[in-house]
Motif scaffolding. Structure first.
Motif, PDB file in Angstrom:
ATOM      1  N   GLY B 131       0.799  -1.216   0.000  1.00  0.00           N
ATOM      2  CA  GLY B 131       0.000   0.000   0.000  1.00  0.00           C
ATOM      3  C   GLY B 131       0.833   1.269   0.000  1.00  0.00           C
ATOM      4  N   PHE B 132       2.122   1.151   0.267  1.00  0.00           N
ATOM      5  CA  PHE B 132       3.012   2.326   0.233  1.00  0.00           C
ATOM      6  C   PHE B 132       3.868   2.273  -1.029  1.00  0.00           C
ATOM      7  CE2 PHE B 132       2.312   1.690   4.810  1.00  0.00           C
ATOM      8  CZ  PHE B 132       1.966   2.984   5.213  1.00  0.00           C
ATOM      9  N   SER B 133       4.090   3.426  -1.624  1.00  0.00           N
ATOM     10  CA  SER B 133       4.943   3.475  -2.804  1.00  0.00           C
ATOM     11  C   SER B 133       6.401   3.657  -2.358  1.00  0.00           C
ATOM     12  CB  SER B 133       4.499   4.638  -3.702  1.00  0.00           C
ATOM     13  OG  SER B 133       5.440   4.836  -4.717  1.00  0.00           O
ATOM     14  N   ILE B 134       7.026   2.537  -2.022  1.00  0.00           N
ATOM     15  CA  ILE B 134       8.435   2.575  -1.609  1.00  0.00           C
ATOM     16  C   ILE B 134       9.137   1.312  -2.074  1.00  0.00           C
ATOM     17  CG2 ILE B 134       8.091   3.950   0.496  1.00  0.00           C
ATOM     18  CD1 ILE B 134       8.929   0.627   1.397  1.00  0.00           C
ATOM     19  N   GLU B 135      10.463   1.384  -2.087  1.00  0.00           N
ATOM     20  CA  GLU B 135      11.259   0.205  -2.411  1.00  0.00           C
ATOM     21  C   GLU B 135      12.417   0.113  -1.426  1.00  0.00           C
ATOM     22  OE1 GLU B 135      13.482  -1.671  -6.300  1.00  0.00           O
ATOM     23  OE2 GLU B 135      12.146   0.044  -6.524  1.00  0.00           O
ATOM     24  N   ILE B 136      12.682  -1.112  -0.955  1.00  0.00           N
ATOM     25  CA  ILE B 136      13.752  -1.314   0.029  1.00  0.00           C
ATOM     26  C   ILE B 136      14.915  -2.023  -0.650  1.00  0.00           C
ATOM     27  CG2 ILE B 136      14.357  -2.462   2.197  1.00  0.00           C
ATOM     28  CD1 ILE B 136      11.252  -2.298   2.825  1.00  0.00           C
ATOM     29  N   SER B 137      16.089  -1.386  -0.636  1.00  0.00           N
ATOM     30  CA  SER B 137      17.262  -2.001  -1.271  1.00  0.00           C
ATOM     31  C   SER B 137      18.363  -2.275  -0.247  1.00  0.00           C
ATOM     32  CB  SER B 137      17.855  -1.080  -2.340  1.00  0.00           C
ATOM     33  OG  SER B 137      16.841  -0.467  -3.079  1.00  0.00           O
ATOM     34  N   PRO B 138      18.702  -3.559  -0.036  1.00  0.00           N
ATOM     35  CA  PRO B 138      19.862  -3.881   0.811  1.00  0.00           C
ATOM     36  C   PRO B 138      21.144  -3.419   0.114  1.00  0.00           C
ATOM     37  CG  PRO B 138      18.440  -5.806   0.448  1.00  0.00           C
ATOM     38  CD  PRO B 138      18.009  -4.756  -0.522  1.00  0.00           C
ATOM     39  N   ARG B 139      22.033  -2.808   0.877  1.00  0.00           N
ATOM     40  CA  ARG B 139      23.270  -2.270   0.285  1.00  0.00           C
ATOM     41  C   ARG B 139      24.472  -3.095   0.723  1.00  0.00           C
ATOM     42  NH1 ARG B 139      23.309   2.966  -1.669  1.00  0.00           N
ATOM     43  NH2 ARG B 139      25.362   2.283  -2.377  1.00  0.00           N
ATOM     44  N   ARG B 140      24.566  -4.339   0.231  1.00  0.00           N
ATOM     45  CA  ARG B 140      25.715  -5.175   0.581  1.00  0.00           C
ATOM     46  C   ARG B 140      26.990  -4.703  -0.117  1.00  0.00           C
ATOM     47  NH1 ARG B 140      25.944  -6.650   5.338  1.00  0.00           N
ATOM     48  NH2 ARG B 140      24.281  -7.995   6.031  1.00  0.00           N
ATOM     49  N   ASP B 141      26.848  -3.713  -1.016  1.00  0.00           N
ATOM     50  CA  ASP B 141      28.035  -3.148  -1.668  1.00  0.00           C
ATOM     51  C   ASP B 141      28.766  -2.167  -0.746  1.00  0.00           C
ATOM     52  OD1 ASP B 141      25.554  -1.664  -1.950  1.00  0.00           O
ATOM     53  OD2 ASP B 141      26.680  -0.226  -3.177  1.00  0.00           O
ATOM     54  N   LEU B 142      28.172  -1.872   0.419  1.00  0.00           N
ATOM     55  CA  LEU B 142      28.797  -0.944   1.357  1.00  0.00           C
ATOM     56  C   LEU B 142      29.392  -1.693   2.545  1.00  0.00           C
ATOM     57  CD1 LEU B 142      26.119   1.903   1.549  1.00  0.00           C
ATOM     58  CD2 LEU B 142      28.308   1.961   0.322  1.00  0.00           C
ATOM     59  N   ALA B 143      30.605  -1.317   2.911  1.00  0.00           N
ATOM     60  CA  ALA B 143      31.195  -1.769   4.173  1.00  0.00           C
ATOM     61  C   ALA B 143      30.955  -0.666   5.189  1.00  0.00           C
ATOM     62  CB  ALA B 143      32.687  -2.019   4.005  1.00  0.00           C
ATOM     63  N   MET B 144      31.106  -0.990   6.464  1.00  0.00           N
ATOM     64  CA  MET B 144      30.939   0.048   7.489  1.00  0.00           C
ATOM     65  C   MET B 144      32.035  -0.081   8.539  1.00  0.00           C
ATOM     66  SD  MET B 144      27.549   1.544   9.277  1.00  0.00           S
ATOM     67  CE  MET B 144      26.760   0.012   9.610  1.00  0.00           C
ATOM     68  N   ILE B 145      32.672   1.047   8.799  1.00  0.00           N
ATOM     69  CA  ILE B 145      33.750   1.094   9.789  1.00  0.00           C
ATOM     70  C   ILE B 145      33.381   2.143  10.833  1.00  0.00           C
ATOM     71  CG2 ILE B 145      36.189   1.687  10.180  1.00  0.00           C
ATOM     72  CD1 ILE B 145      36.700   0.741   7.260  1.00  0.00           C
ATOM     73  N   ALA B 146      33.389   1.755  12.108  1.00  0.00           N
ATOM     74  CA  ALA B 146      33.149   2.716  13.189  1.00  0.00           C
ATOM     75  C   ALA B 146      34.504   3.106  13.764  1.00  0.00           C
ATOM     76  CB  ALA B 146      32.272   2.090  14.261  1.00  0.00           C
ATOM     77  N   GLY B 193      32.822  10.023  17.911  1.00  0.00           N
ATOM     78  CA  GLY B 193      33.397   9.339  16.757  1.00  0.00           C
ATOM     79  C   GLY B 193      32.443   9.291  15.583  1.00  0.00           C
ATOM     80  N   PHE B 194      32.834   8.528  14.617  1.00  0.00           N
ATOM     81  CA  PHE B 194      32.056   8.409  13.387  1.00  0.00           C
ATOM     82  C   PHE B 194      31.751   6.948  13.086  1.00  0.00           C
ATOM     83  CE2 PHE B 194      34.662  12.273  12.006  1.00  0.00           C
ATOM     84  CZ  PHE B 194      33.626  13.176  12.176  1.00  0.00           C
ATOM     85  N   GLU B 195      30.653   6.740  12.373  1.00  0.00           N
ATOM     86  CA  GLU B 195      30.402   5.470  11.689  1.00  0.00           C
ATOM     87  C   GLU B 195      30.407   5.807  10.207  1.00  0.00           C
ATOM     88  OE1 GLU B 195      27.838   2.611  14.525  1.00  0.00           O
ATOM     89  OE2 GLU B 195      26.795   4.464  14.062  1.00  0.00           O
ATOM     90  N   ILE B 196      31.238   5.093   9.460  1.00  0.00           N
ATOM     91  CA  ILE B 196      31.485   5.480   8.076  1.00  0.00           C
ATOM     92  C   ILE B 196      31.136   4.335   7.141  1.00  0.00           C
ATOM     93  CG2 ILE B 196      33.272   6.198   6.438  1.00  0.00           C
ATOM     94  CD1 ILE B 196      34.738   7.363   9.004  1.00  0.00           C
ATOM     95  N   MET B 197      30.227   4.620   6.220  1.00  0.00           N
ATOM     96  CA  MET B 197      29.906   3.636   5.181  1.00  0.00           C
ATOM     97  C   MET B 197      30.778   3.954   3.983  1.00  0.00           C
ATOM     98  SD  MET B 197      25.806   3.723   5.554  1.00  0.00           S
ATOM     99  CE  MET B 197      25.160   3.938   7.215  1.00  0.00           C
ATOM    100  N   ILE B 198      31.305   2.905   3.369  1.00  0.00           N
ATOM    101  CA  ILE B 198      32.281   3.093   2.297  1.00  0.00           C
ATOM    102  C   ILE B 198      32.133   1.928   1.317  1.00  0.00           C
ATOM    103  CG2 ILE B 198      34.014   1.947   3.782  1.00  0.00           C
ATOM    104  CD1 ILE B 198      36.156   3.696   2.454  1.00  0.00           C
ATOM    105  N   PRO B 199      32.284   2.167   0.012  1.00  0.00           N
ATOM    106  CA  PRO B 199      32.180   1.059  -0.934  1.00  0.00           C
ATOM    107  C   PRO B 199      33.110  -0.088  -0.515  1.00  0.00           C
ATOM    108  CG  PRO B 199      32.225   3.117  -2.124  1.00  0.00           C
ATOM    109  CD  PRO B 199      32.486   3.451  -0.673  1.00  0.00           C
ATOM    110  N   ALA B 200      32.606  -1.302  -0.614  1.00  0.00           N
ATOM    111  CA  ALA B 200      33.326  -2.475  -0.114  1.00  0.00           C
ATOM    112  C   ALA B 200      34.766  -2.538  -0.618  1.00  0.00           C
ATOM    113  CB  ALA B 200      32.572  -3.745  -0.502  1.00  0.00           C
ATOM    114  N   LYS B 201      34.957  -2.218  -1.905  1.00  0.00           N
ATOM    115  CA  LYS B 201      36.296  -2.331  -2.495  1.00  0.00           C
ATOM    116  C   LYS B 201      37.287  -1.358  -1.861  1.00  0.00           C
ATOM    117  CE  LYS B 201      34.882  -3.899  -7.043  1.00  0.00           C
ATOM    118  NZ  LYS B 201      34.295  -3.320  -8.256  1.00  0.00           N
ATOM    119  N   ALA B 202      36.782  -0.223  -1.404  1.00  0.00           N
ATOM    120  CA  ALA B 202      37.674   0.799  -0.839  1.00  0.00           C
ATOM    121  C   ALA B 202      37.935   0.587   0.641  1.00  0.00           C
ATOM    122  CB  ALA B 202      37.059   2.190  -1.076  1.00  0.00           C
TER     123      ALA B 202
END
Lengths: 129, 357
Positions: B131-146, B193-202
């Motif tokens: 009923g909602f016009s939305i789309e959910i995309s998992p971003r496994r292409d992102l790594a995350m470093i805190a 501090g920071f939590e940083i999302m970054i492309p997996a390759k980088a």
């Protein structure tokens, strides 16, 4: 992995050393402390307590988990390492000098059934697979 | 076969002890969990949190969908980059997961959910999205470093050219995009501090750059003692799908004042609150652990998270106990058939390098 040749071992990762006065010094192995991680609390048995082989008689607690320590053979506790009350990290620093307790064996010959260094190495290796 | 993050090889190279954490092969520590804990409280450290799941929610109905989906009110998010912590509830008022929502624009919100619950969460969200016009995309292409600790921001600025200008004035609980990266001033340690999302390759290159600036790698072991001292809930321990957020110390994240309906609201309004999440400090020798029974003057309770606190030098815990028990009261905790004394305290136990007890 450090496994001194002159000690006896159990499959549950205790080491035992027979002293000149006939008492047995008991601790946990370097392998065991390494699995447990930073030690934060050691509960040693009361002096005078009689323990049977395989009975839980001390507890080592790391940041991660609590782990029972078992009597390698039957006997009576004659001394506990009170140093560990305030410095449990000594078990991490040198597991083979940071003994937990001393006991007087009921039968010294029970020691023959314990593992030697090579056999204990086999136990450690089999756990890695 | 365990899943591995893009930083797996870096952990191996740095001597990590790797463990199975919810299906992921993750570093428990790199030598000493306690030293790692102190590094974060007094200097800084970096955590691989790439196992956590980043989800992008896009579409015209993002805001109305999230207004309905979670217990906190996304209408608090009006400024680009602002973050909101919330529980996502089931119709019985139990917690499906806790998460952070970042507001990017009216057709794009970013959500970070727990690793172990990610698949369940995505299925749940998609079910609620009808009923909602939305789309959910998992971003496994992102790594995350805190990167966390009093010196964390300074080290990130040194290791990441261009980040200083963008984040010098970034306020707590806000975020900013930097090219393909995403930098948030958030965390799970009670330190700045920071939590940083970054492309997996980088990610391995950034990890290495931080290491070269002296930032120490920190395992999940210290992450747990840091968050416990900071009084932050862990999903699956301090709350789960059977526990109300109102009995899990999360009342501050539940908005019952606005008119809006959300999943679980009726249940929260109709069920009496019987328990509170309280802090405990052990007075006797030993270590508090989850599931130990707590006896109080008002009845029984249970420890939900317990450990040794490196900052306080004693054992601490979060416990679910009857709500009538007051701060300062003594309670008994059953540990190996012994009854040990603990004191009820107001948490957090430690933040910003200092004990608060």
């Amino acid at each position: 992995m450090n496994i001194p040749k002159n000690l006896k071992y159990t499959a549950s990762h205790e080491w035992a050393r027979l002293e000149g006065d006939g008492t047995l010094t008991v601790g946990i192995t370097d392998h065991a402390q390494s699995l447990l991680g930073d030690m934060v609390y050691v509960e040693t048995p009361e002096v005078g307590r009689s323990v049977r082989q395989g009975e839980e008689c001390a507890v080592v607690e790391s940041v991660k988990a609590a782990s029972d320590v078992y009597a390698p053979i039957s006997g009576e506790i004659v001394e506990k390492n009170e140093d560990l009350d305030s410095s449990p990290e000594k078990v991490n620093e040198d597991a083979f000098s940071a003994w937990l307790f001393r006991m007087r064996p009921d039968n010294v010959s029970d020691l023959d059934a314990l593992l030697d260094a090579d056999a204990y190495q086999g136990v450690v290796d089999s756990e890695a697979h | 076969m365990l899943k591995r993050t893009p930083l797996y090889q870096a952990h191996v190279d740095m001597g990590a002890k790797l463990v199975d954490f919810g299906g992921w092969e993750m570093p428990l520590h790199y030598g000493s969990q306690i030293n790692e804990h102190h590094s974060v409280r007094h200097d800084c450290g970096m955590f691989d949190v790439s196992h956590m799941q980043v989800l992008d929610v896009r579409g015209n109905d993002c805001r109305s969908f999230l207004r309905y989906l979670v217990a906190n009110n996304v209408d608090k998010l009006q400024e680009k980059g602002k973050a909101l912590y919330s529980a996502m509830l089931n119709p019985e008022g139990g917690v499906v997961d806790d998460l952070i929502i970042y507001y990017l624009d009216e057709s794009w919100f970013r959500i970070v959910v727990n690793a172990g619950t990610a698949e369940k969460d995505i299925a749940w969200m998609n079910q609620k999205a009808s009923g909602f016009s939305i789309e959910i995309s998992p971003r496994r292409d992102l790594a995350m470093i805190a990167v966390q600790g009093p010196n964390a921001r300074e080290k990130v600025w040194q290791a990441l050219p261009g980040s200083f200008e963008l984040t010098e004035n970034l306020r707590p609980f806000t975020s900013v995009e930097m090219g393909e990266m995403f930098i948030a001033r958030t965390g799970y340690t009670g330190e700045d501090g920071f939590e940083i999302m970054i492309p997996a390759k980088a990610a391995p290159f950034f990890w290495q750059a931080l290491a070269e600036k002296g930032v120490k790698p920190i395992g999940l072991g210290a992450r747990d003692t840091l968050r416990l001292e900071a009084g932050m809930n862990l999903y699956g321990q301090d709350m789960d799908d059977k526990v109300s957020p109102l009995e899990a110390g999360l009342a501050w994240t539940v908005d019952l004042k606005s008119e809006r309906d959300f999943v679980g609201k009726d249940a929260l309004l109709s069920k009496p609150v019987k328990y509170q999440l309280a802090g405990l400090v052990l007075l006797d020798k030993g270590v508090l652990r989850s599931h130990q029974k707590v006896s109080t003057s008002q009845g029984e309770g249970e420890i939900t998270s317990g450990s040794f606190s490196p900052t306080l030098g004693v054992s601490i815990a979060l416990a679910r106990i009857p709500k009538e028990v007051a701060v300062g009261e003594k309670v008994q905790v059953s540990i190996r058939e012994k009854e040990l004394q603990a004191k009820v305290v107001k948490y957090p136990f430690a933040r910003n390098g200092k004990s608060l007890i």
